[in-house]
Structures are given as structure tokens and as C-alpha cells.
Design a protein around this motif. Structure first.
Motif, PDB file in Angstrom:
ATOM      1  N   SER A   7       3.753  -7.454 -10.132  1.00  0.00           N
ATOM      2  CA  SER A   7       2.130  -7.210  -9.281  1.00  0.00           C
ATOM      3  C   SER A   7       1.143  -6.414 -10.029  1.00  0.00           C
ATOM      4  O   SER A   7      -0.066  -6.940 -10.145  1.00  0.00           O
ATOM      5  CB  SER A   7       2.463  -6.250  -8.120  1.00  0.00           C
ATOM      6  N   ILE A   8       1.224  -5.643 -11.224  1.00  0.00           N
ATOM      7  CA  ILE A   8       0.628  -5.028 -12.180  1.00  0.00           C
ATOM      8  C   ILE A   8       1.078  -5.013 -13.485  1.00  0.00           C
ATOM      9  O   ILE A   8       1.592  -5.252 -13.564  1.00  0.00           O
ATOM     10  CB  ILE A   8      -0.122  -3.449 -11.480  1.00  0.00           C
ATOM     11  N   GLN A 121     -13.578   2.297 -11.358  1.00  0.00           N
ATOM     12  CA  GLN A 121     -13.804   1.332 -10.965  1.00  0.00           C
ATOM     13  C   GLN A 121     -12.754  -0.234 -11.496  1.00  0.00           C
ATOM     14  O   GLN A 121     -11.820  -0.630 -10.791  1.00  0.00           O
ATOM     15  CB  GLN A 121     -14.937   0.896 -11.397  1.00  0.00           C
ATOM     16  N   ARG A 123      -9.651   0.782 -12.028  1.00  0.00           N
ATOM     17  CA  ARG A 123      -8.196   1.406 -11.922  1.00  0.00           C
ATOM     18  C   ARG A 123      -8.712   0.971 -10.063  1.00  0.00           C
ATOM     19  O   ARG A 123      -7.526   0.490  -9.484  1.00  0.00           O
ATOM     20  CB  ARG A 123      -8.511   3.249 -11.406  1.00  0.00           C
ATOM     21  N   ARG A 124      -9.305   1.232  -9.482  1.00  0.00           N
ATOM     22  CA  ARG A 124      -9.286   0.415  -7.808  1.00  0.00           C
ATOM     23  C   ARG A 124      -9.268  -0.676  -8.043  1.00  0.00           C
ATOM     24  O   ARG A 124      -8.617  -1.830  -6.918  1.00  0.00           O
ATOM     25  CB  ARG A 124     -10.563   1.396  -7.407  1.00  0.00           C
ATOM     26  N   ILE A 125      -9.312  -1.729  -8.660  1.00  0.00           N
ATOM     27  CA  ILE A 125      -9.543  -2.881  -8.891  1.00  0.00           C
ATOM     28  C   ILE A 125      -7.667  -3.292  -8.973  1.00  0.00           C
ATOM     29  O   ILE A 125      -7.154  -4.307  -8.134  1.00  0.00           O
ATOM     30  CB  ILE A 125      -9.552  -3.748  -9.406  1.00  0.00           C
ATOM     31  N   MET A 127      -4.966  -1.663  -8.349  1.00  0.00           N
ATOM     32  CA  MET A 127      -4.515  -0.808  -7.504  1.00  0.00           C
ATOM     33  C   MET A 127      -3.752  -1.682  -6.481  1.00  0.00           C
ATOM     34  O   MET A 127      -2.791  -1.244  -5.908  1.00  0.00           O
ATOM     35  CB  MET A 127      -4.571   0.635  -7.755  1.00  0.00           C
ATOM     36  N   ARG A 128      -4.846  -2.278  -6.422  1.00  0.00           N
ATOM     37  CA  ARG A 128      -4.615  -3.600  -5.445  1.00  0.00           C
ATOM     38  C   ARG A 128      -3.726  -4.573  -5.443  1.00  0.00           C
ATOM     39  O   ARG A 128      -2.665  -5.285  -4.777  1.00  0.00           O
ATOM     40  CB  ARG A 128      -6.065  -4.291  -4.851  1.00  0.00           C
ATOM     41  N   GLY A 129      -3.270  -4.347  -6.946  1.00  0.00           N
ATOM     42  CA  GLY A 129      -1.679  -5.782  -7.053  1.00  0.00           C
ATOM     43  C   GLY A 129      -2.232  -6.334  -7.240  1.00  0.00           C
ATOM     44  O   GLY A 129      -3.388  -7.294  -7.240  1.00  0.00           O
ATOM     45  N   ARG A 130      -1.173  -7.757  -7.762  1.00  0.00           N
ATOM     46  CA  ARG A 130      -1.266  -8.965  -8.450  1.00  0.00           C
ATOM     47  C   ARG A 130      -3.049  -9.444  -9.279  1.00  0.00           C
ATOM     48  O   ARG A 130      -3.633  -9.958  -9.002  1.00  0.00           O
ATOM     49  CB  ARG A 130      -2.222  -9.857  -6.937  1.00  0.00           C
ATOM     50  N   VAL A 131      -2.923  -8.350 -10.300  1.00  0.00           N
ATOM     51  CA  VAL A 131      -3.789  -8.601 -11.322  1.00  0.00           C
ATOM     52  C   VAL A 131      -2.746  -8.401 -12.640  1.00  0.00           C
ATOM     53  O   VAL A 131      -2.191  -8.068 -13.127  1.00  0.00           O
ATOM     54  CB  VAL A 131      -4.830  -7.020 -10.964  1.00  0.00           C
TER      55      VAL A 131
END
Length: 226
Positions: A7-8, A121, A123-125, A127-131
Motif C-alpha cells: 500500500s505504501i 505534510q 507523512r500525512r499523505i 500514511m493514507r496508503g495507496r501511494v
């Protein structure tokens, strides 16, 4: 990761190693967000240069990074960009690819306060995954818990050749020797800075792109994801 992709995905490496091209293609294949974190450092550098700020004033540049309103959007133009970068209502996507930004971004990105402000900023993006997150310290600092960590490398000469071709293909003038000189100096700054120096994570898969073309690198990574 038995039957589903990670996912990450953290994709690190020096400038012009090919990580952005492969990362964008990988993200498209997986249906993931493509996030090249270098955009944020380029944006802060561009703002500072536009306002004739002293790039060696760490306090002022850090404050700028903390307060900068940088908007990253889906691309609205089919000109090779991976996204739109908008600052103060102005599209600065290609402005940030100038030689002046190239020459100074490592100075700005070396500041601890700047990296902290922008890393939060990022990290926040992430940790949502699919990135698929691309940068220089994603696997080591921003997302050490990434499911898959990759480090793409290449010689300074090969990377300078790629950057030269990129500039010429846009119809702009370029000097290979000057690009190589700046590439070597940027590598030195990135790898020796006190905060989050450029290096592969201990558990990263290292890919030498001097000996692999884009298709081979992409296929290899995609197979790892499967």
C-alpha cells in the motif's frame, strides 16, 4: 503482500536517477497516488528566489516553509507534467525546473526546519496508503514503515545526460558539462547534510539504472509489487 500490492511504496534516489519517471508509471499501473516530494522543496526554493531572500538565512527560509501555501493538483495540461503546482494562484510547475532552482534546492532542503515542516505534510499523505512516494529520505525518515522501499541509483554522468536531454527536448539551451558539475555538487550536498542525508534504507532494494533501462526497472518493480 501475498496477493495484493504494497500500500505504501517509498522510492528514493539522487537527482535524475529515473525514480520520478518509473514512480509515476508504477503509480498509474497500480491506481495509486504519485507524489514526488521534491516538488515541495523546489516550491519553497522558487518562492525564496522570487522574493530575493537570502537562501543562507536558515531561520527565514524555515519560516517560509512553515507558512507556504503550496497546492498540488491533478495535471491540467498535457505537457509531460505529473501534476500542477500552484502557488498564490499561479501555475509554477515548469518554473521550478529552472537551472537556478536546480542549483539552490539542495541548500534549502538541507535545513532541519524546512525538512521537518515539509516531512510532516508528506507523512500525512503517505500514511493514507495507496501511494508511490518519491524523494531522497522517504524510506529512511518520512515513511520508514513503508511496505516496499526502493533506491534507484545511477552515475552522475548518466544522470547529467538525462537531465540535458530533458532540457533540450523542451526546446531550451543546455550545457552538459555545467549540468554535470551541478549534479556532482548536488550529490555532495545531499549525501553529506547533517539532517536526513541521501542514502538507501537498510532494507531497501537497490536498483542500478546505469545497467537497466526504464522498461526493465519498471517491470522488475511491478513484479515485486505482485
Amino acid at each position: 503482500m501475498k496477493n495484493t500490492p504494497p500500500s505504501i511504496i517509498a522510492l528514493d534516489g539522487p537527482a535524475a536517477s529515473g525514480k520520478s519517471t518509473v514512480g509515476r508509471r508504477l503509480a498509474d499501473s497500480l491506481g495509486f497516488l504519485f507524489f514526488d516530494t521534491g516538488i515541495m522543496y523546489r516550491a519553497v526554493t522558487w518562492i525564496a528566489l522570487e522574493h530575493d531572500m537570502n537562501l543562507h538565512d536558515e531561520t527565514a527560509i524555515t519560516e517560509l516553509a512553515q507558512n507556504a501555501q503550496i497546492d498540488i493538483r491533478q495535471p491540467t495540461q498535457n505537457d509531460g507534467r505529473a501534476c500542477d503546482v500552484v502557488i498564490g494562484g499561479k501555475d509554477v510547475t515548469w518554473d521550478m525546473r529552472s537551472g537556478n532552482v536546480d542549483a539552490n534546492v539542495s541548500v534549502v532542503s538541507a535545513y532541519a526546519g524546512v525538512r521537518k515542516a515539509l516531512s510532516e505534510q508528506q507523512r500525512r499523505i503517505g500514511m493514507r496508503g495507496r501511494v508511490v512516494m518519491v524523494g531522497r529520505d522517504i524510506g529512511t525518515v518520512v515513511l520508514p514503515e513503508a511496505d516496499l522501499k526502493l533506491y534507484m541509483d545511477a552515475s552522475a554522468e548518466e544522470r547529467a545526460r538525462r537531465r540535458y536531454k530533458e532540457i533540450v527536448d523542451r526546446g531550451e539551451a543546455a550545457d552538459y558539462d555545467e549540468i554535470l558539475k551541478k549534479m556532482i555538487e548536488r550529490d555532495r550536498l545531499d549525501s553529506t547534510r547533517a539532517v536526513a542525508p541521501l542514502r538507501p534504507a537498510d532494507d531497501a532494494v537497490i536498483l542500478d539504472t546505469d545497467t537497466m533501462n526504464e522498461e526493465q526497472v519498471y517491470t522488475h518493480i511491478l513484479e515485486m509489487c505482485k
